[in-house]
Motif scaffolding. Structure first.
Motif, PDB file in Angstrom:
ATOM      1  N   LYS A  17      -6.477   0.644  14.897  1.00  0.00           N
ATOM      2  CA  LYS A  17      -6.708   2.070  15.075  1.00  0.00           C
ATOM      3  C   LYS A  17      -6.695   2.446  16.556  1.00  0.00           C
ATOM      4  N   ARG A  18      -7.295   1.618  17.406  1.00  0.00           N
ATOM      5  CA  ARG A  18      -7.314   1.904  18.843  1.00  0.00           C
ATOM      6  C   ARG A  18      -5.913   1.834  19.447  1.00  0.00           C
ATOM      7  N   VAL A  19      -5.126   0.847  19.027  1.00  0.00           N
ATOM      8  CA  VAL A  19      -3.749   0.710  19.519  1.00  0.00           C
ATOM      9  C   VAL A  19      -2.917   1.911  19.086  1.00  0.00           C
ATOM     10  N   ASP A  20      -3.039   2.295  17.815  1.00  0.00           N
ATOM     11  CA  ASP A  20      -2.300   3.458  17.314  1.00  0.00           C
ATOM     12  C   ASP A  20      -2.698   4.719  18.077  1.00  0.00           C
ATOM     13  N   ALA A  21      -3.989   4.898  18.317  1.00  0.00           N
ATOM     14  CA  ALA A  21      -4.467   6.078  19.035  1.00  0.00           C
ATOM     15  C   ALA A  21      -3.908   6.104  20.462  1.00  0.00           C
ATOM     16  N   SER A  22      -3.806   4.953  21.090  1.00  0.00           N
ATOM     17  CA  SER A  22      -3.253   4.906  22.447  1.00  0.00           C
ATOM     18  C   SER A  22      -1.772   5.270  22.463  1.00  0.00           C
ATOM     19  N   LYS A  23      -1.097   5.143  21.316  1.00  0.00           N
ATOM     20  CA  LYS A  23       0.312   5.543  21.183  1.00  0.00           C
ATOM     21  C   LYS A  23       0.441   6.978  20.688  1.00  0.00           C
ATOM     22  N   GLY A  24      -0.687   7.686  20.542  1.00  0.00           N
ATOM     23  CA  GLY A  24      -0.640   9.063  20.079  1.00  0.00           C
ATOM     24  C   GLY A  24      -0.468   9.193  18.585  1.00  0.00           C
ATOM     25  N   GLU A  25      -0.988   8.222  17.827  1.00  0.00           N
ATOM     26  CA  GLU A  25      -0.879   8.232  16.369  1.00  0.00           C
ATOM     27  C   GLU A  25      -2.264   8.177  15.742  1.00  0.00           C
ATOM     28  N   LEU A  26      -2.470   9.034  14.747  1.00  0.00           N
ATOM     29  CA  LEU A  26      -3.726   9.064  14.007  1.00  0.00           C
ATOM     30  C   LEU A  26      -3.409   8.729  12.558  1.00  0.00           C
ATOM     31  N   ARG A  27      -3.827   7.543  12.113  1.00  0.00           N
ATOM     32  CA  ARG A  27      -3.491   7.039  10.778  1.00  0.00           C
ATOM     33  C   ARG A  27      -4.400   7.607   9.700  1.00  0.00           C
ATOM     34  N   CYS A  28      -3.809   7.830   8.537  1.00  0.00           N
ATOM     35  CA  CYS A  28      -4.576   8.191   7.345  1.00  0.00           C
ATOM     36  C   CYS A  28      -5.416   6.976   6.949  1.00  0.00           C
ATOM     37  N   GLU A  29      -6.609   7.206   6.492  1.00  0.00           N
ATOM     38  CA  GLU A  29      -7.512   6.121   6.110  1.00  0.00           C
ATOM     39  C   GLU A  29      -7.189   5.544   4.735  1.00  0.00           C
ATOM     40  N   VAL A  30      -6.370   6.228   3.926  1.00  0.00           N
ATOM     41  CA  VAL A  30      -6.135   5.766   2.549  1.00  0.00           C
ATOM     42  C   VAL A  30      -4.665   5.651   2.161  1.00  0.00           C
ATOM     43  N   SER A  31      -3.739   5.967   3.071  1.00  0.00           N
ATOM     44  CA  SER A  31      -2.322   5.854   2.724  1.00  0.00           C
ATOM     45  C   SER A  31      -1.519   5.427   3.943  1.00  0.00           C
ATOM     46  N   GLU A  32      -0.255   5.178   3.734  1.00  0.00           N
ATOM     47  CA  GLU A  32       0.646   4.797   4.824  1.00  0.00           C
ATOM     48  C   GLU A  32       1.267   6.036   5.465  1.00  0.00           C
ATOM     49  N   ARG A  33       0.426   6.979   5.835  1.00  0.00           N
ATOM     50  CA  ARG A  33       0.878   8.174   6.534  1.00  0.00           C
ATOM     51  C   ARG A  33       0.078   8.304   7.817  1.00  0.00           C
ATOM     52  N   TRP A  34       0.658   9.013   8.772  1.00  0.00           N
ATOM     53  CA  TRP A  34      -0.039   9.238  10.024  1.00  0.00           C
ATOM     54  C   TRP A  34       0.499  10.485  10.701  1.00  0.00           C
ATOM     55  N   ILE A  35      -0.289  10.979  11.655  1.00  0.00           N
ATOM     56  CA  ILE A  35       0.118  12.109  12.476  1.00  0.00           C
ATOM     57  C   ILE A  35       0.538  11.557  13.826  1.00  0.00           C
ATOM     58  N   LYS A  36       1.723  11.935  14.250  1.00  0.00           N
ATOM     59  CA  LYS A  36       2.215  11.529  15.565  1.00  0.00           C
ATOM     60  C   LYS A  36       2.073  12.729  16.496  1.00  0.00           C
ATOM     61  N   PHE A  37       1.291  12.530  17.554  1.00  0.00           N
ATOM     62  CA  PHE A  37       1.038  13.584  18.525  1.00  0.00           C
ATOM     63  C   PHE A  37       2.111  13.558  19.612  1.00  0.00           C
ATOM     64  N   PRO A  38       2.406  14.715  20.198  1.00  0.00           N
ATOM     65  CA  PRO A  38       3.370  14.750  21.306  1.00  0.00           C
ATOM     66  C   PRO A  38       2.738  14.179  22.572  1.00  0.00           C
ATOM     67  N   GLU A  39       3.563  13.936  23.575  1.00  0.00           N
ATOM     68  CA  GLU A  39       3.052  13.442  24.855  1.00  0.00           C
ATOM     69  C   GLU A  39       2.223  14.497  25.559  1.00  0.00           C
ATOM     70  N   ALA A  40       2.517  15.770  25.288  1.00  0.00           N
ATOM     71  CA  ALA A  40       1.773  16.871  25.913  1.00  0.00           C
ATOM     72  C   ALA A  40       1.885  18.094  25.015  1.00  0.00           C
ATOM     73  N   SER A  41       0.968  19.022  25.195  1.00  0.00           N
ATOM     74  CA  SER A  41       1.059  20.295  24.483  1.00  0.00           C
ATOM     75  C   SER A  41       1.989  21.221  25.279  1.00  0.00           C
ATOM     76  N   SER A  42       2.377  22.328  24.657  1.00  0.00           N
ATOM     77  CA  SER A  42       3.293  23.281  25.294  1.00  0.00           C
ATOM     78  C   SER A  42       2.611  24.628  25.436  1.00  0.00           C
ATOM     79  N   ARG A  43       2.498  25.107  26.664  1.00  0.00           N
ATOM     80  CA  ARG A  43       1.867  26.399  26.932  1.00  0.00           C
ATOM     81  C   ARG A  43       2.934  27.481  26.856  1.00  0.00           C
ATOM     82  N   HIS A  44       2.682  28.481  25.995  1.00  0.00           N
ATOM     83  CA  HIS A  44       3.562  29.648  25.866  1.00  0.00           C
ATOM     84  C   HIS A  44       2.687  30.883  25.868  1.00  0.00           C
ATOM     85  N   PHE A  45       2.838  31.698  26.887  1.00  0.00           N
ATOM     86  CA  PHE A  45       2.059  32.920  27.046  1.00  0.00           C
ATOM     87  C   PHE A  45       0.568  32.603  26.954  1.00  0.00           C
TER      88      PHE A  45
END
Length: 91
Positions: A17-45
């Motif tokens: 979990k710590r390794v995945d988080a350092s790569k910008g990934e948040l794993r689902c606790e019950v399935s083989e799915r995850w959220i991949k975060f971008p390297e940065a957010s985007s400011r618009h207005f």
């Protein structure tokens, strides 16, 4: 195979979990799915956007993007801060 000879390494799941988080990934606790975060957010207005990819493993065991969701970073942080905790450790 004799199960009593299997050696389990402590904290293997927590380390992953710590390794995945350092790569910008948040794993689902019950399935083989995850959220991949971008390297940065985007400011618009007036809004700071996060483009989040919802990922899974395909039949070929390679990463596959299911969909993308774009959210307001500040609002996401606010919701998480204010979300109450339910404690199930006493059951």
């Amino acid at each position: 195979m004799d199960n009593d000879k299997i050696v389990r390494f402590p904290n293997r799941y927590e380390r992953r979990k710590r390794v995945d988080a350092s790569k910008g990934e948040l794993r689902c606790e019950v399935s083989e799915r995850w959220i991949k975060f971008p390297e940065a957010s985007s400011r618009h207005f007036y809004m700071d956007y996060l483009a989040l990819d919802v990922m899974t493993l395909g039949a070929d065991e390679k990463e596959r993007k299911l969909c993308e969701i774009i959210v307001d970073r500040d609002l996401l942080e606010k919701i998480l801060r204010e979300l109450p905790h339910k404690d199930y450790t006493q059951t």
